[in-house]
Design an enzyme around this catalytic site. Sequence first.
Site, PDB file in Angstrom:
ATOM      1  N   LYS A 245       0.662  -1.121  -0.105  1.00 38.34           N
ATOM      2  CA  LYS A 245      -0.141  -0.055  -0.257  1.00 38.34           C
ATOM      3  C   LYS A 245       0.933   1.189   0.172  1.00 38.34           C
ATOM      4  CE  LYS A 245      -4.375  -1.663   1.964  1.00 38.34           C
ATOM      5  NZ  LYS A 245      -5.418  -1.205   2.840  1.00 38.34           N
TER       6      LYS A 245
ATOM      7  N   ASP B 287     -10.259   3.308   2.158  1.00 38.91           N
ATOM      8  CA  ASP B 287     -10.575   2.583   3.234  1.00 38.91           C
ATOM      9  C   ASP B 287     -11.629   3.319   4.284  1.00 38.91           C
ATOM     10  OD1 ASP B 287      -9.361   0.005   2.850  1.00 38.91           O
ATOM     11  OD2 ASP B 287      -7.295   0.673   3.314  1.00 38.91           O
TER      12      ASP B 287
END
Length: 277
Positions: A70, A107
């Site tokens: 990420k 997210d």
Amino acid sequence: MTDNRIPLAGVIGHPVAHSKSPRLHGHWLTTYALQGHYIPMDVAPADLEQVLRTLPKAGFVGANITVPHKEAALALADHVTDRATVIGAANTLIFRPDGSIRADNTDGYGFMENLRSGAPDWNPQAGPAVVLGAGGAARAVISALSEAGVPEIILTNRTRARAEHLQDEFGQRIRVADWVQAGNVIEEARLVVNTTTLGMIGKPKLRVPLDGLRPDAVVTDLVYAPLKTRLLSEAEAAGCTTVDGLGMLLHQAVPGFERWFGQRPEVDDATRAAVLR
């Protein structure tokens, strides 16, 4: 020139075989009768840049990014959204026609949509939120809660220095508490969020005392294997509103799917059932 290629997308991780994303996106592609494919791709860290630069040439329109890539994916992107910059990681990539990469992080969006769906009466301004953990997921949650107007976020982590690092980044709204005090600060919370892997199948148990939970608190666990963790079971027994972690996975996938395949998907009972199958 019209591009008549079938759009391709996937999830990149290392390992990635456990990911539920191919099942989720496959369900939506079938449900909406869309052309397209979504596949898991196990890519070693040393190969990430080469793979990301190659995928657009092969007809890929984007990808989800999971552990451990990420942060690296964010650094490799040509364009980065504000929310990905704040969180410091990317989970959704869009490949533009010229081959450039746009990085986003959905997210926090997924977390808030899941929370609002599972606890529609939750009021962000009602009181403090206690966040357990100070990793990448906590960054997304803290960012989303701050934006929603939660007045105070009490952050507690097994390694206090990591929590203090997030306090330095996110400012005065954050109060750090020692991990041994987690059970005490929970007594203040109108929202409790577990962002750690504690309680997940194959991981150590979450041993934080929960007898101080207020019945008017909302409790959510980002762990979704098992779907009902000890935290959620005890919170339910205490009269709290509980929200499991699966919905965050489902909701965070919505913006990417819409961008890649041209259809905004709905997160409904059939979606949950398809992923849990």
